[in-house]
Design a protein around this motif. Structure first.
Motif, mmCIF file in Angstrom:
data_model
loop_
_atom_site.group_PDB
_atom_site.id
_atom_site.type_symbol
_atom_site.label_atom_id
_atom_site.label_comp_id
_atom_site.label_asym_id
_atom_site.label_seq_id
_atom_site.Cartn_x
_atom_site.Cartn_y
_atom_site.Cartn_z
ATOM 1 N N GLU A 61 67.359 10.349 58.839
ATOM 2 C CA GLU A 61 68.335 11.419 58.610
ATOM 3 C C GLU A 61 68.626 11.603 57.119
ATOM 4 O O GLU A 61 69.602 12.271 56.763
ATOM 5 C CB GLU A 61 69.651 11.100 59.353
ATOM 6 C CG GLU A 61 69.503 10.971 60.855
ATOM 7 C CD GLU A 61 68.992 12.263 61.490
ATOM 8 O OE1 GLU A 61 69.434 13.337 61.036
ATOM 9 O OE2 GLU A 61 68.133 12.184 62.398
ATOM 10 N N PHE A 62 67.776 11.016 56.251
ATOM 11 C CA PHE A 62 68.038 11.095 54.818
ATOM 12 C C PHE A 62 67.130 12.161 54.206
ATOM 13 O O PHE A 62 65.936 11.942 54.008
ATOM 14 C CB PHE A 62 67.776 9.726 54.172
ATOM 15 C CG PHE A 62 68.225 9.629 52.733
ATOM 16 C CD1 PHE A 62 69.488 10.061 52.345
ATOM 17 C CD2 PHE A 62 67.382 9.094 51.764
ATOM 18 C CE1 PHE A 62 69.903 9.951 51.024
ATOM 19 C CE2 PHE A 62 67.782 8.986 50.440
ATOM 20 C CZ PHE A 62 69.054 9.420 50.072
ATOM 21 N N SER A 108 72.463 1.249 49.351
ATOM 22 C CA SER A 108 73.252 2.455 49.048
ATOM 23 C C SER A 108 73.016 3.543 50.080
ATOM 24 O O SER A 108 73.626 4.610 49.996
ATOM 25 C CB SER A 108 72.901 2.971 47.655
ATOM 26 O OG SER A 108 71.501 3.202 47.534
ATOM 27 N N VAL A 109 72.124 3.273 51.047
ATOM 28 C CA VAL A 109 71.839 4.261 52.097
ATOM 29 C C VAL A 109 72.002 3.631 53.474
ATOM 30 O O VAL A 109 71.275 3.954 54.420
ATOM 31 C CB VAL A 109 70.418 4.871 51.924
ATOM 32 C CG1 VAL A 109 70.377 5.822 50.741
ATOM 33 C CG2 VAL A 109 69.362 3.776 51.759
ATOM 34 N N ASP A 110 72.970 2.709 53.601
ATOM 35 C CA ASP A 110 73.205 2.049 54.884
ATOM 36 C C ASP A 110 73.541 3.041 56.002
ATOM 37 O O ASP A 110 73.300 2.767 57.187
ATOM 38 C CB ASP A 110 74.371 1.054 54.755
ATOM 39 C CG ASP A 110 73.916 -0.254 54.118
ATOM 40 O OD1 ASP A 110 72.694 -0.496 54.088
ATOM 41 O OD2 ASP A 110 74.766 -1.012 53.627
ATOM 42 N N LYS A 111 74.060 4.182 55.610
ATOM 43 C CA LYS A 111 74.432 5.199 56.598
ATOM 44 C C LYS A 111 73.213 5.713 57.356
ATOM 45 O O LYS A 111 73.314 6.150 58.510
ATOM 46 C CB LYS A 111 75.130 6.362 55.872
ATOM 47 C CG LYS A 111 75.545 7.511 56.761
ATOM 48 C CD LYS A 111 76.240 8.600 55.943
ATOM 49 C CE LYS A 111 76.602 9.803 56.803
ATOM 50 N NZ LYS A 111 77.262 10.873 56.005
ATOM 51 N N PHE A 112 72.039 5.630 56.713
ATOM 52 C CA PHE A 112 70.828 6.238 57.292
ATOM 53 C C PHE A 112 69.806 5.211 57.789
ATOM 54 O O PHE A 112 68.917 5.561 58.565
ATOM 55 C CB PHE A 112 70.160 7.146 56.260
ATOM 56 C CG PHE A 112 71.066 8.200 55.701
ATOM 57 C CD1 PHE A 112 71.342 9.351 56.432
ATOM 58 C CD2 PHE A 112 71.669 8.029 54.460
ATOM 59 C CE1 PHE A 112 72.182 10.329 55.908
ATOM 60 C CE2 PHE A 112 72.506 8.998 53.938
ATOM 61 C CZ PHE A 112 72.778 10.150 54.659
ATOM 62 N N TYR A 113 69.908 3.958 57.335
ATOM 63 C CA TYR A 113 68.874 2.969 57.648
ATOM 64 C C TYR A 113 69.520 1.676 58.142
ATOM 65 O O TYR A 113 70.500 1.187 57.562
ATOM 66 C CB TYR A 113 68.020 2.691 56.403
ATOM 67 C CG TYR A 113 67.297 3.925 55.907
ATOM 68 C CD1 TYR A 113 66.094 4.329 56.487
ATOM 69 C CD2 TYR A 113 67.834 4.704 54.895
ATOM 70 C CE1 TYR A 113 65.442 5.484 56.061
ATOM 71 C CE2 TYR A 113 67.187 5.854 54.450
ATOM 72 C CZ TYR A 113 66.002 6.240 55.044
ATOM 73 O OH TYR A 113 65.369 7.377 54.627
ATOM 74 N N ASP A 114 68.936 1.124 59.209
ATOM 75 C CA ASP A 114 69.479 -0.118 59.770
ATOM 76 C C ASP A 114 68.757 -1.325 59.178
ATOM 77 O O ASP A 114 67.857 -1.196 58.351
ATOM 78 C CB ASP A 114 69.397 -0.090 61.297
ATOM 79 C CG ASP A 114 67.961 0.075 61.810
ATOM 80 O OD1 ASP A 114 67.004 -0.305 61.082
ATOM 81 O OD2 ASP A 114 67.776 0.579 62.946
ATOM 82 N N LYS A 127 71.968 -5.097 52.088
ATOM 83 C CA LYS A 127 73.047 -4.155 51.808
ATOM 84 C C LYS A 127 72.487 -3.091 50.881
ATOM 85 O O LYS A 127 71.988 -3.399 49.798
ATOM 86 C CB LYS A 127 74.228 -4.879 51.140
ATOM 87 C CG LYS A 127 75.366 -3.970 50.700
ATOM 88 C CD LYS A 127 76.036 -3.314 51.889
ATOM 89 C CE LYS A 127 77.194 -2.415 51.426
ATOM 90 N NZ LYS A 127 77.760 -1.650 52.561
#
Length: 583
Positions: free
Chosen positions: A306-307, A363-369, A361
């Motif tokens: 989703e990035f 900077s794109v944790d919102k998009f990648y697990d 951890k």
């Protein structure tokens, strides 16, 4: 002679010897009843002593008038020094002076002639002849001499013959601007200074010289930087009846010889990588392999999520920075700002901290697990405690940006030890490169480079995929030499000119002499040229080449010492049939 010994050779074995020395006054220390003077020449420093109780009064008083950089001659006796200096070879002795002659007085120099000087680069370049008296510059020039002598020795022992080629030649397109020289005797016509002796060394092969070399000045009118000068020196070489492997073996041997004789370092066989591998793994064709941080391509693991930044990119690529997992947010933001600079040109950067417990951890944790980031770590060979930095965008541009970041991080982390040497060969370069503005192909090396025989058929259909029989030697992230197997038959050379966009008339006008020579039995041949200035600087542990050149130019191509280039008078212009338009 003005001296019986130099200022660096006397020691305790010479005590009670009568000697004559000459040199420059480094400094003097006047204690009233006793005066010490450090006398310097190219070879070292010897302390002189003028003693009121033992030195002739006239000589004693004359010594008090000596200033820095006075040129003097002394005669005296070698005596044991009371306060010995273990830091210099002559530190156990001094000269009790009996005669003193001032050969030349001197103005006070504009900067101190010391290893650590108070003079800035501009003032030292203006008074370069004074700067050469300083040990760092003097020793760099002596180091250059040593390297050049080892080159001559090695190549001469292999039956190479040193042949001089002309400096006043014809302008030919070789990738850079020519310096041109007007001809007084041929009105309206010009010589060019050679960018390299390329065509001449090929003609020497036609002439049967078999193995040629030359340590030669070359000239290119290019924008300058720390490792580039308008006039530079090449170790230029050519061989007949050889294939690529023969040339690589000879000049790998030369480099191995220099590393051993100059630096005392034994290097095993040099690794070889292809141009494509170099670009995909390091982002440039002259990789520094003293450290890791190889590129990991992440398209497979970073796209179709989703990035949108990554989804729209031609390439997503990252590097793992060893031990950087503890970088603070301030340090990370500083690096993001660094890659955004116009000189690098990235629009942003993603980071992933590889925690010691095996988690991540980013900077794109919102998009990648965590599974996604584990795949990123595997692709970049990241370990716990490392940091992964990721860039994206057009493939070539993004690789260049990440390459710049890789080198910057290696410098900051102290991974580029100047006393560590990691040579390698880069082979299988593209024969041609496309100029996007003109839509025309240009020779990546020069028009005389031979294509790989197995790729010849691609010239008609996919010229950009044709590989050259070309090779570069890389040392510590610098291209120090490059060459190729040459085209040696007229038909192939004409075909090459065609694909480079030359008409038959243009090719004949520019290179007719070479094409004619090929009709008289040109042997298969190939060669290589090392950049001597850059090679010497790297072996000397330096980033810049200026201190290894006696009289260098500044970044504007000016010699500020002699104030060149300069205007010439109207009489000379008239004689040369040149008129200068007002600017």
């Amino acid at each position: 002679m003005y001296r019986s010994h130099n200022c660096g050779e006397l020691n305790a074995s010479n005590i009670n010897t009568e000697v004559t020395l000459a040199g420059w006054v480094q400094k003097s220390r006047d204690k009233g009843f006793m005066n010490w003077v450090d006398l310097r020449d190219r070879y070292g420093i010897t302390q002189l002593i003028f003693d009121e109780s033992r030195t002739d009064k006239t000589v004693f008083e004359l010594a008090k008038t000596l200033g820095r950089e006075f040129v003097i001659q002394v005669k005296g006796t070698v005596i044991e020094r009371e306060a010995k200096n273990k830091n210099i070879p002559t530190g156990e002795i001094e000269i009790l002076v009996s005669e003193l002659t001032i050969l030349n007085s001197a103005l006070t120099p504009p900067f101190t002639i010391e290893d650590e000087t108070d003079g800035g680069e501009d003032i030292r370049m203006k008074y370069r002849y004074l700067d050469i008296r300083r040990n760092p510059v003097k020793n760099s020039l002596l180091f250059r001499h040593k390297v050049a002598m080892e080159v001559r020795k090695y190549l001469s022992d292999l039956d190479f013959c040193e042949v001089e080629t002309p400096y006043l030649i014809k302008s030919t397109p070789e990738g850079a601007r020519d310096f041109v020289v007007p001809s007084r005797m041929n009105e309206g016509q010009f010589y060019a200074l050679p960018q390299s002796p390329q065509t001449f060394k090929q003609l020497l092969m036609v002439g049967g010289m078999d193995k040629y070399f030359q340590i030669v000045k070359c000239f290119r009118d290019e924008d300058l930087r720390a490792d580039r000068q308008p006039e530079f020196t090449q170790i230029d070489c050519e061989m007949a009846f050889v294939e690529q492997e023969d040339i690589l073996n000879v000049f790998e041997g030369l480099t191995r010889h220099l590393l051993k004789e100059i630096k005392g370092i034994e290097v095993e066989k040099f690794p070889r990588i292809t141009y494509d591998y170099a670009m995909k793994t390091y982002g440039n064709d002259k990789p520094d392999i003293r450290f890791g941080m190889k590129f990991g391509e992440l398209n497979e693991f970073a796209q179709h999520k989703e990035f949108p930044v990554f989804n729209s990119a031609e390439l997503v690529v990252g590097i793992a920075v060893p031990g950087a997992g503890n970088y603070t947010r301030k340090e990370i933001d500083g690096l993001i700002d660094w890659v955004k600079r116009p000189q690098v040109g990235a629009s942003g950067m993603v980071y992933v901290k590889c925690n010691e417990d095996g988690t991540y951890k980013s900077s794109v944790d919102k998009f990648y697990d965590q599974e996604d980031l584990t795949n990123w770590a595997k692709a970049t060979e990241a370990n716990p405690g490392d940091m992964i930095f990721v860039l994206s965008g057009p493939a070539n541009k993004t690789r260049a940006q990440l390459s710049a970041l890789r080198m910057e991080l290696a410098t900051r982390l102290g991974l580029r030890n100047p006393q560590e040497f990691a040579p390698l060969w880069v082979v299988d370069f593209p024969l041609l490169e496309l100029d996007e503005e003109s839509g025309r192909y240009h020779a990546m090396h020069h028009p005389f480079t031979s294509p790989k025989p197995e790729d010849m058929a691609l010239l008609e259909t996919e010229p950009g995929k044709v590989r050259a029989n070309a090779y570069d030697m890389v040392l510590n992230g610098n291209e120090i030499g490059g060459g190729s197997i040459r085209i040696h038959d007229k038909a192939t050379q004409q075909l090459m000119f065609k694909y480079l966009g030359f008409t038959e008339e243009e090719a004949k006008a520019q290179f007719g002499f070479l094409m004619d020579a090929f009709q008289f039995g040109a042997p298969p041949h190939g060669g290589l040229a090392f950049g001597l200035d850059r090679l010497v600087a790297i072996l000397g542990g330096q980033e810049t080449i200026r201190d290894f050149i006696a009289f260098p130019k500044n970044n504007s191509g000016r010699d500020v010492m002699i104030d060149a280039p300069a205007a010439i008078d109207d009489a000379q212009l008239k004689e040369l049939h040149i008129k200068i338009d007002a600017i």
